[in-house]
Motif scaffolding. Structure first.
Motif, PDB file in Angstrom:
ATOM      1  N   GLY A   1       1.879   6.248  -4.807  1.00 36.74           N
ATOM      2  CA  GLY A   1       1.399   5.058  -5.489  1.00 36.74           C
ATOM      3  C   GLY A   1      -0.020   4.665  -5.176  1.00 36.74           C
ATOM      4  O   GLY A   1      -0.725   4.139  -6.045  1.00 36.74           O
ATOM      5  N   ALA A   2      -0.463   4.915  -3.930  1.00 40.10           N
ATOM      6  CA  ALA A   2      -1.769   4.391  -3.517  1.00 40.10           C
ATOM      7  C   ALA A   2      -2.544   5.343  -2.626  1.00 40.10           C
ATOM      8  O   ALA A   2      -3.530   4.935  -2.009  1.00 40.10           O
ATOM      9  CB  ALA A   2      -1.574   3.059  -2.787  1.00 40.10           C
TER      10      ALA A   2
ATOM     11  N   THR B   1      -6.305   5.488  -3.407  1.00 34.18           N
ATOM     12  CA  THR B   1      -6.954   4.225  -3.061  1.00 34.18           C
ATOM     13  C   THR B   1      -7.181   4.123  -1.564  1.00 34.18           C
ATOM     14  O   THR B   1      -8.250   3.699  -1.107  1.00 34.18           O
ATOM     15  CB  THR B   1      -6.106   3.044  -3.558  1.00 34.18           C
ATOM     16  OG1 THR B   1      -6.008   3.109  -4.991  1.00 34.18           O
ATOM     17  CG2 THR B   1      -6.690   1.718  -3.132  1.00 34.18           C
TER      18      THR B   1
ATOM     19  N   LEU C   1      -0.745  -3.228   0.234  1.00 36.18           N
ATOM     20  CA  LEU C   1      -0.394  -2.352  -0.881  1.00 36.18           C
ATOM     21  C   LEU C   1       1.099  -2.079  -0.791  1.00 36.18           C
ATOM     22  O   LEU C   1       1.580  -1.559   0.228  1.00 36.18           O
ATOM     23  CB  LEU C   1      -1.193  -1.051  -0.828  1.00 36.18           C
ATOM     24  CG  LEU C   1      -2.720  -1.183  -0.847  1.00 36.18           C
ATOM     25  CD1 LEU C   1      -3.380   0.187  -0.868  1.00 36.18           C
ATOM     26  CD2 LEU C   1      -3.197  -2.015  -2.029  1.00 36.18           C
TER      27      LEU C   1
ATOM     28  N   TYR D   1       1.632  -1.166  -6.322  1.00 34.30           N
ATOM     29  CA  TYR D   1       1.408   0.147  -6.924  1.00 34.30           C
ATOM     30  C   TYR D   1       2.607   0.589  -7.755  1.00 34.30           C
ATOM     31  O   TYR D   1       3.671  -0.047  -7.739  1.00 34.30           O
ATOM     32  CB  TYR D   1       1.054   1.180  -5.852  1.00 34.30           C
ATOM     33  CG  TYR D   1       2.042   1.337  -4.711  1.00 34.30           C
ATOM     34  CD1 TYR D   1       3.260   1.984  -4.884  1.00 34.30           C
ATOM     35  CD2 TYR D   1       1.735   0.876  -3.423  1.00 34.30           C
ATOM     36  CE1 TYR D   1       4.144   2.166  -3.840  1.00 34.30           C
ATOM     37  CE2 TYR D   1       2.608   1.048  -2.365  1.00 34.30           C
ATOM     38  CZ  TYR D   1       3.815   1.689  -2.568  1.00 34.30           C
ATOM     39  OH  TYR D   1       4.690   1.858  -1.529  1.00 34.30           O
ATOM     40  N   GLU D   2       2.434   1.682  -8.478  1.00 31.76           N
ATOM     41  CA  GLU D   2       3.477   2.181  -9.377  1.00 31.76           C
ATOM     42  C   GLU D   2       3.944   3.563  -8.940  1.00 31.76           C
ATOM     43  O   GLU D   2       3.179   4.362  -8.409  1.00 31.76           O
ATOM     44  CB  GLU D   2       2.979   2.222 -10.819  1.00 31.76           C
ATOM     45  CG  GLU D   2       1.725   3.061 -11.023  1.00 31.76           C
ATOM     46  CD  GLU D   2       1.174   2.997 -12.441  1.00 31.76           C
ATOM     47  OE1 GLU D   2       1.771   2.298 -13.285  1.00 31.76           O
ATOM     48  OE2 GLU D   2       0.163   3.665 -12.692  1.00 31.76           O
TER      49      GLU D   2
ATOM     50  N   GLU E   1      -6.000   5.025  -9.957  1.00 34.08           N
ATOM     51  CA  GLU E   1      -4.679   4.501  -9.621  1.00 34.08           C
ATOM     52  C   GLU E   1      -4.606   3.078 -10.137  1.00 34.08           C
ATOM     53  O   GLU E   1      -5.602   2.351 -10.125  1.00 34.08           O
ATOM     54  CB  GLU E   1      -4.440   4.539  -8.108  1.00 34.08           C
ATOM     55  CG  GLU E   1      -4.161   5.934  -7.605  1.00 34.08           C
ATOM     56  CD  GLU E   1      -3.972   6.023  -6.116  1.00 34.08           C
ATOM     57  OE1 GLU E   1      -3.383   7.027  -5.677  1.00 34.08           O
ATOM     58  OE2 GLU E   1      -4.441   5.133  -5.373  1.00 34.08           O
TER      59      GLU E   1
ATOM     60  N   PHE F   1      -2.630  -0.800 -10.442  1.00 32.27           N
ATOM     61  CA  PHE F   1      -1.905  -1.779  -9.643  1.00 32.27           C
ATOM     62  C   PHE F   1      -1.596  -3.008 -10.486  1.00 32.27           C
ATOM     63  O   PHE F   1      -2.261  -3.293 -11.485  1.00 32.27           O
ATOM     64  CB  PHE F   1      -2.745  -2.196  -8.427  1.00 32.27           C
ATOM     65  CG  PHE F   1      -3.015  -1.068  -7.474  1.00 32.27           C
ATOM     66  CD1 PHE F   1      -2.195  -0.856  -6.371  1.00 32.27           C
ATOM     67  CD2 PHE F   1      -4.087  -0.207  -7.692  1.00 32.27           C
ATOM     68  CE1 PHE F   1      -2.449   0.190  -5.502  1.00 32.27           C
ATOM     69  CE2 PHE F   1      -4.344   0.843  -6.815  1.00 32.27           C
ATOM     70  CZ  PHE F   1      -3.514   1.039  -5.723  1.00 32.27           C
TER      71      PHE F   1
END
Length: 215
Positions: free
Chosen positions: A29-30, A33, A111, A141-142, A206, A208
């Motif tokens: 997800g992150a 980042t 996050l 995040y996804e 990414e 969010f």
């Protein structure tokens, strides 16, 4: 980034809290980042928590965290062993851990998962973040999955080619237990980043969900 306190200078230590329900959630997800943030702010102090990481998955998680957080000024890694799929029934113990261990972190940026994620474990951790760290900037995040619950994000972090490839390398090298899953491959992760990049007007990004942003 994500409405951080404007009084926090770029050369001052940033306290970053990463919350993942399962091994590889943070990286999926992150991961990009985090890599970009540590490149740009090497004084960052990171607390990394994965709530479900048993046996071989715990070893994978620790190895991935070491690679992901190599650029941090300090990294505290917690890999717990709550049962995958049972977080709603273990929420009291999970919250007890957060109160005993994480409240003192006082993060600037968290996050974590989306509160409306289709996976029940993800929702528990997202709620935990909002209950515990109200003074922090929280970016959700996804995670791509078969449920098809990707939504419309409202914040993006651009990733250059180098950061994107480093993220993919961590996911490929450090989570061998997931390689047999049909959806778990570089094409999935790079494809999603490319789509989010189109939305953000860059090559890769990414995405969010930020319920509150302070400019």
């Amino acid at each position: 980034m994500f409405g951080l306190d404007p009084a926090l200078g770029r050369d001052e230590p940033l306290r970053l809290l990463l919350l993942g329900a399962h091994a590889d959630d943070v990286e999926i997800g992150a991961g990009g980042t985090v890599l970009r943030l540590l490149d740009e702010r090497p004084q960052t102090e990171v607390t990394y928590v994965v709530f479900s990481g048993r046996a071989d998955r715990a070893a994978e998680t620790r190895a991935a965290a070491a690679a992901l957080l190599a650029g941090a000024a300090r990294a505290d890694v917690h890999v717990l062993a709550y049962r995958d799929g049972y977080f709603p029934f273990e929420a009291a113990d999970i919250k007890g851990f957060a109160q005993a261990t994480l409240e003192g972190v006082r993060p600037h940026l968290v996050l974590t998962h989306r509160r409306d994620d289709a996976h029940q474990d993800h929702r528990v951790i997202a709620d935990l973040a909002w209950q515990t760290f109200r003074g922090a900037a929280i970016a959700q995040y996804e995670i791509p999955k078969w449920d098809g619950d990707l939504d419309r994000p409202n914040a993006y972090v651009a990733l250059d080619d180098d950061v994107m490839m480093r993220k993919l390398s961590i996911l490929e090298q450090h989570f061998p237990s997931q390689q047999a899953k049909g959806w778990y491959d570089a094409e999935t992760f790079q494809g999603l980043a490319r789509i989010r990049g189109v939305e953000a007007g860059v090559r890769y990004a990414e995405a969010f969900h930020c319920a509150k942003l302070v400019w």
